[in-house]
Design a protein around this motif. Structure first.
Motif, PDB file in Angstrom:
ATOM      1  N   LEU A 175     -52.672  92.610 -88.910  1.00 16.24           N
ATOM      2  CA  LEU A 175     -51.476  93.068 -88.197  1.00 16.24           C
ATOM      3  C   LEU A 175     -50.257  93.023 -89.118  1.00 16.24           C
ATOM      4  O   LEU A 175     -49.399  93.913 -89.073  1.00 16.24           O
ATOM      5  CB  LEU A 175     -51.240  92.195 -86.962  1.00 16.24           C
ATOM      6  N   TRP A 176     -50.179  92.000 -89.957  1.00 17.06           N
ATOM      7  CA  TRP A 176     -49.085  91.902 -90.937  1.00 17.06           C
ATOM      8  C   TRP A 176     -49.051  93.148 -91.813  1.00 17.06           C
ATOM      9  O   TRP A 176     -47.994  93.752 -92.026  1.00 17.06           O
ATOM     10  CB  TRP A 176     -49.268  90.650 -91.792  1.00 17.06           C
ATOM     11  N   HIS A 177     -50.205  93.535 -92.342  1.00 15.41           N
ATOM     12  CA  HIS A 177     -50.259  94.686 -93.258  1.00 15.41           C
ATOM     13  C   HIS A 177     -49.950  95.995 -92.535  1.00 15.41           C
ATOM     14  O   HIS A 177     -49.415  96.928 -93.150  1.00 15.41           O
ATOM     15  CB  HIS A 177     -51.629  94.745 -93.929  1.00 15.41           C
ATOM     16  N   GLU A 178     -50.287  96.069 -91.228  1.00 17.56           N
ATOM     17  CA  GLU A 178     -49.939  97.266 -90.465  1.00 17.56           C
ATOM     18  C   GLU A 178     -48.434  97.349 -90.247  1.00 17.56           C
ATOM     19  O   GLU A 178     -47.844  98.428 -90.301  1.00 17.56           O
ATOM     20  CB  GLU A 178     -50.663  97.271 -89.113  1.00 17.56           C
ATOM     21  N   ALA A 179     -47.821  96.199 -90.025  1.00 14.68           N
ATOM     22  CA  ALA A 179     -46.378  96.162 -89.750  1.00 14.68           C
ATOM     23  C   ALA A 179     -45.545  96.271 -91.024  1.00 14.68           C
ATOM     24  O   ALA A 179     -44.469  96.872 -91.026  1.00 14.68           O
ATOM     25  CB  ALA A 179     -46.024  94.877 -88.997  1.00 14.68           C
ATOM     26  N   PHE A 180     -46.044  95.662 -92.103  1.00 12.59           N
ATOM     27  CA  PHE A 180     -45.292  95.629 -93.361  1.00 12.59           C
ATOM     28  C   PHE A 180     -46.140  96.197 -94.496  1.00 12.59           C
ATOM     29  O   PHE A 180     -46.554  95.468 -95.399  1.00 12.59           O
ATOM     30  CB  PHE A 180     -44.887  94.189 -93.697  1.00 12.59           C
ATOM     31  N   PRO A 181     -46.436  97.476 -94.466  1.00 13.50           N
ATOM     32  CA  PRO A 181     -47.268  98.058 -95.529  1.00 13.50           C
ATOM     33  C   PRO A 181     -46.600  97.909 -96.893  1.00 13.50           C
ATOM     34  O   PRO A 181     -45.410  98.148 -97.059  1.00 13.50           O
ATOM     35  CB  PRO A 181     -47.369  99.536 -95.117  1.00 13.50           C
ATOM     36  N   GLY A 182     -47.393  97.481 -97.860  1.00 16.16           N
ATOM     37  CA  GLY A 182     -46.879  97.318 -99.215  1.00 16.16           C
ATOM     38  C   GLY A 182     -46.227  95.972 -99.466  1.00 16.16           C
ATOM     39  O   GLY A 182     -45.890  95.662-100.614  1.00 16.16           O
ATOM     40  N   ARG A 183     -46.033  95.163 -98.434  1.00 14.99           N
ATOM     41  CA  ARG A 183     -45.426  93.849 -98.629  1.00 14.99           C
ATOM     42  C   ARG A 183     -46.520  92.794 -98.759  1.00 14.99           C
ATOM     43  O   ARG A 183     -47.479  92.787 -97.988  1.00 14.99           O
ATOM     44  CB  ARG A 183     -44.517  93.495 -97.459  1.00 14.99           C
ATOM     45  N   LEU A 184     -46.391  91.912 -99.713  1.00 15.43           N
ATOM     46  CA  LEU A 184     -47.374  90.855 -99.911  1.00 15.43           C
ATOM     47  C   LEU A 184     -47.400  89.923 -98.710  1.00 15.43           C
ATOM     48  O   LEU A 184     -46.356  89.591 -98.140  1.00 15.43           O
ATOM     49  CB  LEU A 184     -47.053  90.052-101.180  1.00 15.43           C
ATOM     50  N   PHE A 185     -48.606  89.532 -98.322  1.00 17.45           N
ATOM     51  CA  PHE A 185     -48.752  88.601 -97.209  1.00 17.45           C
ATOM     52  C   PHE A 185     -48.129  87.266 -97.583  1.00 17.45           C
ATOM     53  O   PHE A 185     -48.431  86.697 -98.628  1.00 17.45           O
ATOM     54  CB  PHE A 185     -50.232  88.435 -96.864  1.00 17.45           C
ATOM     55  N   ASP A 186     -47.275  86.762 -96.705  1.00 13.29           N
ATOM     56  CA  ASP A 186     -46.481  85.594 -97.037  1.00 13.29           C
ATOM     57  C   ASP A 186     -46.988  84.303 -96.390  1.00 13.29           C
ATOM     58  O   ASP A 186     -46.327  83.278 -96.461  1.00 13.29           O
ATOM     59  CB  ASP A 186     -45.026  85.831 -96.614  1.00 13.29           C
ATOM     60  N   GLY A 187     -48.146  84.383 -95.732  1.00 15.81           N
ATOM     61  CA  GLY A 187     -48.713  83.184 -95.125  1.00 15.81           C
ATOM     62  C   GLY A 187     -48.711  83.238 -93.609  1.00 15.81           C
ATOM     63  O   GLY A 187     -47.959  83.997 -92.987  1.00 15.81           O
ATOM     64  N   LEU A 188     -49.569  82.424 -92.993  1.00 17.41           N
ATOM     65  CA  LEU A 188     -49.678  82.391 -91.542  1.00 17.41           C
ATOM     66  C   LEU A 188     -48.464  81.740 -90.895  1.00 17.41           C
ATOM     67  O   LEU A 188     -48.230  81.907 -89.696  1.00 17.41           O
ATOM     68  CB  LEU A 188     -50.954  81.646 -91.124  1.00 17.41           C
ATOM     69  N   PRO A 226     -50.718 104.816 -85.040  1.00 12.70           N
ATOM     70  CA  PRO A 226     -49.781 104.212 -85.994  1.00 12.70           C
ATOM     71  C   PRO A 226     -48.341 104.703 -85.840  1.00 12.70           C
ATOM     72  O   PRO A 226     -47.402 103.934 -86.064  1.00 12.70           O
ATOM     73  CB  PRO A 226     -50.358 104.596 -87.353  1.00 12.70           C
ATOM     74  N   ARG A 227     -48.171 105.950 -85.449  1.00 13.38           N
ATOM     75  CA  ARG A 227     -46.793 106.461 -85.285  1.00 13.38           C
ATOM     76  C   ARG A 227     -46.109 105.774 -84.104  1.00 13.38           C
ATOM     77  O   ARG A 227     -44.935 105.382 -84.198  1.00 13.38           O
ATOM     78  CB  ARG A 227     -46.826 107.976 -85.068  1.00 13.38           C
ATOM     79  N   SER A 228     -46.826 105.626 -83.011  1.00 15.87           N
ATOM     80  CA  SER A 228     -46.255 104.910 -81.862  1.00 15.87           C
ATOM     81  C   SER A 228     -45.962 103.460 -82.219  1.00 15.87           C
ATOM     82  O   SER A 228     -44.904 102.916 -81.867  1.00 15.87           O
ATOM     83  CB  SER A 228     -47.225 104.960 -80.673  1.00 15.87           C
ATOM     84  N   PHE A 229     -46.883 102.823 -82.914  1.00 17.46           N
ATOM     85  CA  PHE A 229     -46.699 101.434 -83.333  1.00 17.46           C
ATOM     86  C   PHE A 229     -45.427 101.282 -84.158  1.00 17.46           C
ATOM     87  O   PHE A 229     -44.612 100.380 -83.927  1.00 17.46           O
ATOM     88  CB  PHE A 229     -47.909 100.973 -84.139  1.00 17.46           C
ATOM     89  N   SER A 230     -45.232 102.174 -85.101  1.00 20.77           N
ATOM     90  CA  SER A 230     -44.082 102.082 -85.999  1.00 20.77           C
ATOM     91  C   SER A 230     -42.768 102.293 -85.253  1.00 20.77           C
ATOM     92  O   SER A 230     -41.805 101.543 -85.442  1.00 20.77           O
ATOM     93  CB  SER A 230     -44.218 103.116 -87.117  1.00 20.77           C
ATOM     94  N   LYS A 231     -42.705 103.297 -84.382  1.00 16.24           N
ATOM     95  CA  LYS A 231     -41.431 103.567 -83.708  1.00 16.24           C
ATOM     96  C   LYS A 231     -41.097 102.497 -82.665  1.00 16.24           C
ATOM     97  O   LYS A 231     -39.926 102.204 -82.425  1.00 16.24           O
ATOM     98  CB  LYS A 231     -41.422 104.962 -83.087  1.00 16.24           C
ATOM     99  N   LEU A 232     -42.136 101.876 -82.068  1.00 17.41           N
ATOM    100  CA  LEU A 232     -41.884 100.777 -81.142  1.00 17.41           C
ATOM    101  C   LEU A 232     -41.434  99.527 -81.896  1.00 17.41           C
ATOM    102  O   LEU A 232     -40.521  98.824 -81.465  1.00 17.41           O
ATOM    103  CB  LEU A 232     -43.141 100.475 -80.330  1.00 17.41           C
ATOM    104  N   LEU A 233     -42.073  99.266 -83.023  1.00 16.37           N
ATOM    105  CA  LEU A 233     -41.728  98.106 -83.836  1.00 16.37           C
ATOM    106  C   LEU A 233     -40.302  98.207 -84.371  1.00 16.37           C
ATOM    107  O   LEU A 233     -39.527  97.248 -84.316  1.00 16.37           O
ATOM    108  CB  LEU A 233     -42.714  97.979 -84.996  1.00 16.37           C
ATOM    109  N   HIS A 234     -39.956  99.374 -84.875  1.00 17.38           N
ATOM    110  CA  HIS A 234     -38.645  99.562 -85.504  1.00 17.38           C
ATOM    111  C   HIS A 234     -37.575 100.054 -84.526  1.00 17.38           C
ATOM    112  O   HIS A 234     -36.446 100.298 -84.941  1.00 17.38           O
ATOM    113  CB  HIS A 234     -38.772 100.544 -86.674  1.00 17.38           C
ATOM    114  N   LYS A 235     -37.951 100.237 -83.243  1.00 17.14           N
ATOM    115  CA  LYS A 235     -36.996 100.687 -82.221  1.00 17.14           C
ATOM    116  C   LYS A 235     -36.294 101.976 -82.675  1.00 17.14           C
ATOM    117  O   LYS A 235     -35.067 102.057 -82.731  1.00 17.14           O
ATOM    118  CB  LYS A 235     -35.952  99.598 -81.938  1.00 17.14           C
ATOM    119  N   GLU A 236     -37.101 102.971 -83.001  1.00 21.77           N
ATOM    120  CA  GLU A 236     -36.557 104.171 -83.635  1.00 21.77           C
ATOM    121  C   GLU A 236     -35.962 105.169 -82.658  1.00 21.77           C
ATOM    122  O   GLU A 236     -35.139 105.994 -83.044  1.00 21.77           O
ATOM    123  CB  GLU A 236     -37.662 104.868 -84.455  1.00 21.77           C
TER     124      GLU A 236
END
Length: 347
Positions: A175-188, A226-236
């Motif tokens: 879920l982290w990688h889906e929400a923050f693509p390209g960002r290194l996982f920073d821990g649980l 994924p498009r719905s996920f992104s716009k809901l997450l970012h409140k677009e």
């Protein structure tokens, strides 16, 4: 005011967290009852700001609640108990209605046979009228496919989130990688989880309201739409509130709402929506996950239509449930994809 008077007044004040509460305005006392009332009011006013994704801000009510698996996260205090009471009251009324309708139906059969004749037109009309309200509620026999898929879904509901379970931890990382693509996982456990809308640095503490299935629902939304996920997450979309709902915690509440609405914790659903859903489930084993995605989009649309802010989240969720129940009751809905609100989803 003299210094002795000021000291006396100060000593009679109650300190609640960082808020100083004076003696009761209408009785001038410092009784435990008044203290509890004013303490509840103070807790409702005490919030913590932190940033949502995309620079949006929302506020989180600080409260200490039960850690039970059936507890919604955004509900709290007396409102939560009132909602539980309403749910129990509605279930009791429904059960008594079933019993009463069944007795009337049996009486009508006896009347049609003894007085009017088993084949009479009037007797048949009485039976039809009395059974119309009862249809699909009292007399329901699940097909083997419906039973199998319902039991499989109910087993998923029984799984609590366990951070020590590798499968659960992997789902959270995904879920982290889906929400923050390209960002290194920073821990649980990290402050960055708050950017996704978790209440604290450790998401595992937020799953008490929905269990592991609520994480599966969020991950399904991210991967299937994924498009719905992104716009809901970012409140677009739309004109957003200054105090936005936290995305991840709201998602858990949507899962919790669906489980209640569809009566999935009962051996056999007794609500009209639950019965309709079981039929849909027989056609699509992923029906619950897809319905979750529709419900999340519906909730966000209701949020914008009501111009709501954080403290009105439960009202928005209630309106979403009512709208979803209406759409499920439509005669031409045989799959989740037939729901009018399904068009809100985008890949």
């Amino acid at each position: 005011m003299s210094s002795s008077s000021a000291a006396s007044t100060s000593s009679r004040n109650l300190v609640l967290g960082s808020v100083a509460v004076a003696d009761c305005d209408w009785c001038g006392c410092c009784s435990p009852l008044c203290a509890r009332i004013m303490s509840s009011a103070a807790r409702l006013r005490r919030r913590v700001h932190h940033s949502d994704v995309g620079g949006k801000k929302f506020e989180r009510v600080l409260s200490s609640g039960s850690d039970g698996l059936s507890e919604p996260l955004l509900a709290g205090g007396d409102d939560e108990y009132f909602e539980d009471w309403k749910e129990k009251k509605r279930r009791e009324e429904h059960e008594w209605s079933q019993i009463f309708t069944r007795l009337l139906a049996q009486w009508s059969q006896w009347l049609s046979i003894v007085l009017l004749g088993s084949g009479s037109l009037l007797g048949d009309m009485i039976n039809r009228v009395l059974y119309r309200r009862d249809e699909g509620i009292v007399h329901i026999d699940l097909t083997p496919v419906q039973e199998e898929r319902l039991h499989k879904l109910q087993k998923r509901l029984q799984v609590a989130f366990d951070g020590s379970n590798p499968k659960h931890a992997e789902a959270l990382v995904a879920l982290w990688h889906e929400a923050f693509p390209g960002r290194l996982f920073d821990g649980l456990i990290t402050e960055k989880w708050k950017e996704m809308g978790w209440q604290g640095t450790d998401p595992s503490t937020d799953f008490r309201g929905g269990g592991f299935i609520s994480l599966e629902n969020l991950l399904f939304l991210a991967q299937r739409y994924p498009r719905s996920f992104s716009k809901l997450l970012h409140k677009e979309e739309g004109q957003r509130s200054e105090w936005e709902y936290p995305f991840a915690v709201a998602g858990i509440n949507v899962s919790f709402m669906l489980i209640q609405m569809l009566d999935l914790r009962s051996e056999k659903p007794s609500s009209l929506s639950g019965l309709k859903f079981v039929k849909i489930l027989a056609e699509d084993e992923q029906a619950f996950d897809v319905l979750y995605c529709v419900a999340f989009e519906m909730m966000d649309a209701q949020w914008l239509a009501m111009r709501a802010s954080y403290m009105e989240f439960n009202a928005v969720l209630s309106a979403t449930r009512s709208q979803l129940e209406r759409e499920l009751s439509l005669d031409d809905v045989y799959r989740v994809q037939d729901l009018p609100a399904y068009t809100l989803l985008c890949r």
